[in-house]
Design a protein around this motif. Structure first.
Motif, PDB file in Angstrom:
ATOM      1  N   ALA A 269       0.831  -1.201   0.000  1.00 53.35           N
ATOM      2  CA  ALA A 269       0.000   0.000   0.000  1.00 53.35           C
ATOM      3  C   ALA A 269       0.866   1.251   0.000  1.00 53.35           C
ATOM      4  O   ALA A 269       0.556   2.240  -0.686  1.00 53.35           O
ATOM      5  CB  ALA A 269      -0.917  -0.011   1.221  1.00 53.35           C
ATOM      6  N   ILE A 270       1.962   1.232   0.736  1.00 57.11           N
ATOM      7  CA  ILE A 270       2.875   2.382   0.763  1.00 57.11           C
ATOM      8  C   ILE A 270       3.482   2.609  -0.614  1.00 57.11           C
ATOM      9  O   ILE A 270       3.586   3.747  -1.090  1.00 57.11           O
ATOM     10  CB  ILE A 270       3.975   2.161   1.827  1.00 57.11           C
ATOM     11  N   GLU A 271       3.879   1.527  -1.290  1.00 57.75           N
ATOM     12  CA  GLU A 271       4.433   1.659  -2.632  1.00 57.75           C
ATOM     13  C   GLU A 271       3.410   2.253  -3.600  1.00 57.75           C
ATOM     14  O   GLU A 271       3.746   3.065  -4.468  1.00 57.75           O
ATOM     15  CB  GLU A 271       4.906   0.297  -3.150  1.00 57.75           C
ATOM     16  N   GLU A 272       2.145   1.866  -3.439  1.00 54.26           N
ATOM     17  CA  GLU A 272       1.115   2.381  -4.337  1.00 54.26           C
ATOM     18  C   GLU A 272       0.829   3.857  -4.061  1.00 54.26           C
ATOM     19  O   GLU A 272       0.595   4.631  -4.992  1.00 54.26           O
ATOM     20  CB  GLU A 272      -0.156   1.548  -4.218  1.00 54.26           C
ATOM     21  N   VAL A 273       0.863   4.266  -2.802  1.00 52.42           N
ATOM     22  CA  VAL A 273       0.720   5.693  -2.506  1.00 52.42           C
ATOM     23  C   VAL A 273       1.877   6.473  -3.114  1.00 52.42           C
ATOM     24  O   VAL A 273       1.678   7.546  -3.701  1.00 52.42           O
ATOM     25  CB  VAL A 273       0.639   5.936  -0.979  1.00 52.42           C
ATOM     26  N   LEU A 274       3.085   5.948  -3.002  1.00 53.73           N
ATOM     27  CA  LEU A 274       4.258   6.595  -3.610  1.00 53.73           C
ATOM     28  C   LEU A 274       4.090   6.738  -5.118  1.00 53.73           C
ATOM     29  O   LEU A 274       4.473   7.758  -5.700  1.00 53.73           O
ATOM     30  CB  LEU A 274       5.517   5.778  -3.329  1.00 53.73           C
ATOM     31  N   ARG A 275       3.551   5.725  -5.755  1.00 53.19           N
ATOM     32  CA  ARG A 275       3.361   5.788  -7.207  1.00 53.19           C
ATOM     33  C   ARG A 275       2.229   6.735  -7.571  1.00 53.19           C
ATOM     34  O   ARG A 275       2.368   7.575  -8.462  1.00 53.19           O
ATOM     35  CB  ARG A 275       3.029   4.389  -7.754  1.00 53.19           C
ATOM     36  N   PHE A 276       1.125   6.620  -6.862  1.00 54.70           N
ATOM     37  CA  PHE A 276      -0.100   7.330  -7.223  1.00 54.70           C
ATOM     38  C   PHE A 276      -0.051   8.813  -6.861  1.00 54.70           C
ATOM     39  O   PHE A 276      -0.556   9.657  -7.597  1.00 54.70           O
ATOM     40  CB  PHE A 276      -1.286   6.653  -6.530  1.00 54.70           C
ATOM     41  N   ASP A 277       0.555   9.133  -5.720  1.00 57.79           N
ATOM     42  CA  ASP A 277       0.564  10.521  -5.234  1.00 57.79           C
ATOM     43  C   ASP A 277       1.893  10.809  -4.562  1.00 57.79           C
ATOM     44  O   ASP A 277       1.970  11.036  -3.350  1.00 57.79           O
ATOM     45  CB  ASP A 277      -0.602  10.743  -4.271  1.00 57.79           C
ATOM     46  N   SER A 278       2.947  10.822  -5.355  1.00 58.89           N
ATOM     47  CA  SER A 278       4.302  10.951  -4.825  1.00 58.89           C
ATOM     48  C   SER A 278       4.524  12.315  -4.167  1.00 58.89           C
ATOM     49  O   SER A 278       4.136  13.343  -4.714  1.00 58.89           O
ATOM     50  CB  SER A 278       5.316  10.775  -5.962  1.00 58.89           C
ATOM     51  N   PRO A 279       5.181  12.342  -2.995  1.00 61.78           N
ATOM     52  CA  PRO A 279       5.512  13.638  -2.379  1.00 61.78           C
ATOM     53  C   PRO A 279       6.455  14.482  -3.239  1.00 61.78           C
ATOM     54  O   PRO A 279       6.366  15.698  -3.240  1.00 61.78           O
ATOM     55  CB  PRO A 279       6.181  13.233  -1.062  1.00 61.78           C
ATOM     56  N   VAL A 280       7.369  13.834  -3.956  1.00 62.25           N
ATOM     57  CA  VAL A 280       8.317  14.563  -4.809  1.00 62.25           C
ATOM     58  C   VAL A 280       7.809  14.524  -6.242  1.00 62.25           C
ATOM     59  O   VAL A 280       7.697  13.451  -6.836  1.00 62.25           O
ATOM     60  CB  VAL A 280       9.732  13.952  -4.722  1.00 62.25           C
ATOM     61  N   GLN A 281       7.513  15.679  -6.805  1.00 61.38           N
ATOM     62  CA  GLN A 281       6.946  15.752  -8.141  1.00 61.38           C
ATOM     63  C   GLN A 281       8.012  15.709  -9.228  1.00 61.38           C
ATOM     64  O   GLN A 281       7.793  15.147 -10.298  1.00 61.38           O
ATOM     65  CB  GLN A 281       6.124  17.035  -8.297  1.00 61.38           C
ATOM     66  N   TYR A 282       9.161  16.303  -8.972  1.00 61.53           N
ATOM     67  CA  TYR A 282      10.179  16.390 -10.022  1.00 61.53           C
ATOM     68  C   TYR A 282      11.547  16.632  -9.415  1.00 61.53           C
ATOM     69  O   TYR A 282      11.673  16.996  -8.242  1.00 61.53           O
ATOM     70  CB  TYR A 282       9.854  17.523 -11.010  1.00 61.53           C
ATOM     71  N   ASN A 283      12.569  16.422 -10.235  1.00 59.94           N
ATOM     72  CA  ASN A 283      13.940  16.827  -9.929  1.00 59.94           C
ATOM     73  C   ASN A 283      14.469  17.608 -11.121  1.00 59.94           C
ATOM     74  O   ASN A 283      14.070  17.362 -12.259  1.00 59.94           O
ATOM     75  CB  ASN A 283      14.834  15.621  -9.657  1.00 59.94           C
ATOM     76  N   VAL A 284      15.352  18.539 -10.864  1.00 60.67           N
ATOM     77  CA  VAL A 284      15.906  19.374 -11.932  1.00 60.67           C
ATOM     78  C   VAL A 284      17.355  18.975 -12.183  1.00 60.67           C
ATOM     79  O   VAL A 284      18.135  18.794 -11.244  1.00 60.67           O
ATOM     80  CB  VAL A 284      15.828  20.873 -11.575  1.00 60.67           C
ATOM     81  N   ARG A 285      17.699  18.830 -13.453  1.00 59.10           N
ATOM     82  CA  ARG A 285      19.052  18.493 -13.869  1.00 59.10           C
ATOM     83  C   ARG A 285      19.545  19.521 -14.893  1.00 59.10           C
ATOM     84  O   ARG A 285      18.754  20.274 -15.474  1.00 59.10           O
ATOM     85  CB  ARG A 285      19.101  17.096 -14.509  1.00 59.10           C
TER      86      ARG A 285
END
Length: 396
Positions: A269-285
């Protein structure tokens, strides 16, 4: 179509724009802010792994990357190999599941202390609970005295806060980061004179092999930068993950009942929350050479947003990606909720452990609940999405 990661609309619902980006502009160029963005899973995952092309060495936000300068304080998140390997290997051993198993008692006691103080009939899951325990856990591990731990949380929030339209960190945010850095720097001086059983003392005692082959101890500034990053990441991710979990499960009560009745489902369930509504939206490179994808050339030197949260809902990677399903086949694609490649989240195992314990405790406390939707509020933060307020009423 405009993708503006600094707009109120984005902070309110980042997933509203992602399907159009993936479909019509998989390599999006922002004329307003002069950056590129990758939104499809295959492209984002490949870019995360290709550190030589998509470099982290110029910072972690648009303002820093656009300036093209190396950050003044070396943090592991803004260092590329070979130096990155040396630094990461130092801290990796602290965050293995085996090493963390010895901390489970401390984590459980910390979670129980804060959850035990909430109103048994109803409380705000974020403001009364999840803002407190993650920073308490990571700062205990680092060795921060109790009286300073929650102050670090407030400084972290200030450093990450962005008003709609604001790109660069505010003066208050810069001062907050400086305050965190100096607190750790002073703690390092204390631990040099009086070592303890904590992560700061372990980093002081460690030797590293530098690029020239010499073995040296870490500088105080290097350790302080480490601690500043770990404290911030360790506090924010789990805070937002727990708030999102409570919201998502309120919208899918059948799945809340499923994990209530079968606690073995909690890790999935934790993995699915991470996939579905991740706290981190993006990273910049920063793009280090001209790259052509989907007919669009990203010029050398350009900032590139890697939209991991969009990739995690890509229908080319996941079956029914906009459906929240704790029983989904997680082998379909790489979950990018904790990043990927050399800069994948160092504290992922710790975040999973904290979230597992916290979710189990919430299941005990509120086997049935309803969210008070009128009181819910979102955060507006650099690259972090989630809830600042999630009031709930516990049903008996």
């Amino acid at each position: 179509m405009e993708f503006d990661p600094f707009s109120a609309e984005f902070y309110d619902d980042p997933h509203a724009i992602y399907p159009r980006l993936r479909r019509a502009a998989p390599v999006y160029y922002s004329r307003r802010h002069d950056f590129y963005a990758l939104s499809r899973h295959a492209d984002v995952a490949a870019a995360y792994k290709d550190w030589e092309t998509f470099s982290s060495a110029y910072g972690e936000d648009l303002g820093m990357v656009r300036r093209g300068e190396n950050p003044p304080a070396k943090m592991i998140i803004s260092i590329d190999p070979p130096e990155h390997r040396v630094m990461r290997s130092l801290v990796n051993r602290v965050f293995t599941p085996r090493a963390l198993s010895g901390l489970e008692g401390m984590i459980t006691a910390t979670i129980d202390r804060f959850l035990g103080a909430v109103d048994a009939d109803g409380f705000d899951v974020v403001q009364d609970f999840s803002v407190y325990f993650p920073v308490e856990v990571i700062t205990q591990m680092l060795g921060v005295p109790e009286e300073h731990r929650q102050q670090i949380r407030l400084w972290i929030d200030e450093s990450l806060h962005r008003e709609p339209g604001q790109i660069d960190i505010s003066e208050k945010g810069q001062q907050a980061l400086a305050n965190i850095f100096m607190l750790y720097y002073d703690l390092i001086k204390q631990r040099r004179a009086d070592p303890r059983d904590d992560m700061i003392s372990a980093l002081i005692a460690a030797e590293v092999e530098r690029e020239d082959g010499q073995r040296t101890r870490l500088k105080g500034s290097e350790i302080a930068a480490f601690a500043t990053l770990l404290g911030g990441a360790g506090a924010e991710t789990v805070t937002k993950l727990i708030g999102s979990a409570v919201v998502v499960f309120a919208r899918h009560p059948d799945q809340w009942r499923a994990i209530r009745d079968d606690r073995d489902k909690v890790p999935a369930a934790i993995e699915e929350v991470l996939r579905f509504d991740s706290p981190v939206q993006y990273n910049v490179r920063r793009c280090m050479r001209d790259v052509t994808l989907h007919g669009v050339t990203i010029p050398e030197g350009s900032p590139v947003f890697l939209l991991g949260a969009s990739a995690n809902r890509d229908p080319d990677a996941w079956t029914d990606p906009d459906t929240f399903d704790i029983d989904r086949d997680r082998t379909e694609a790489q979950n990018l909720g904790f990043g990927y490649g050399i800069h994948s989240c160092l504290g992922a195992a710790l975040a999973r452990l904290e979230s597992r314990i916290a979710l189990n405790r919430l299941l005990d406390l509120m086997p049935e609940y309803e969210v008070q939707w009128d009181g819910c509020r979102k955060v507006s933060m650099q690259n972090v999405s989630g809830w600042s307020h999630v009031p709930v009423r516990i049903q008996r």
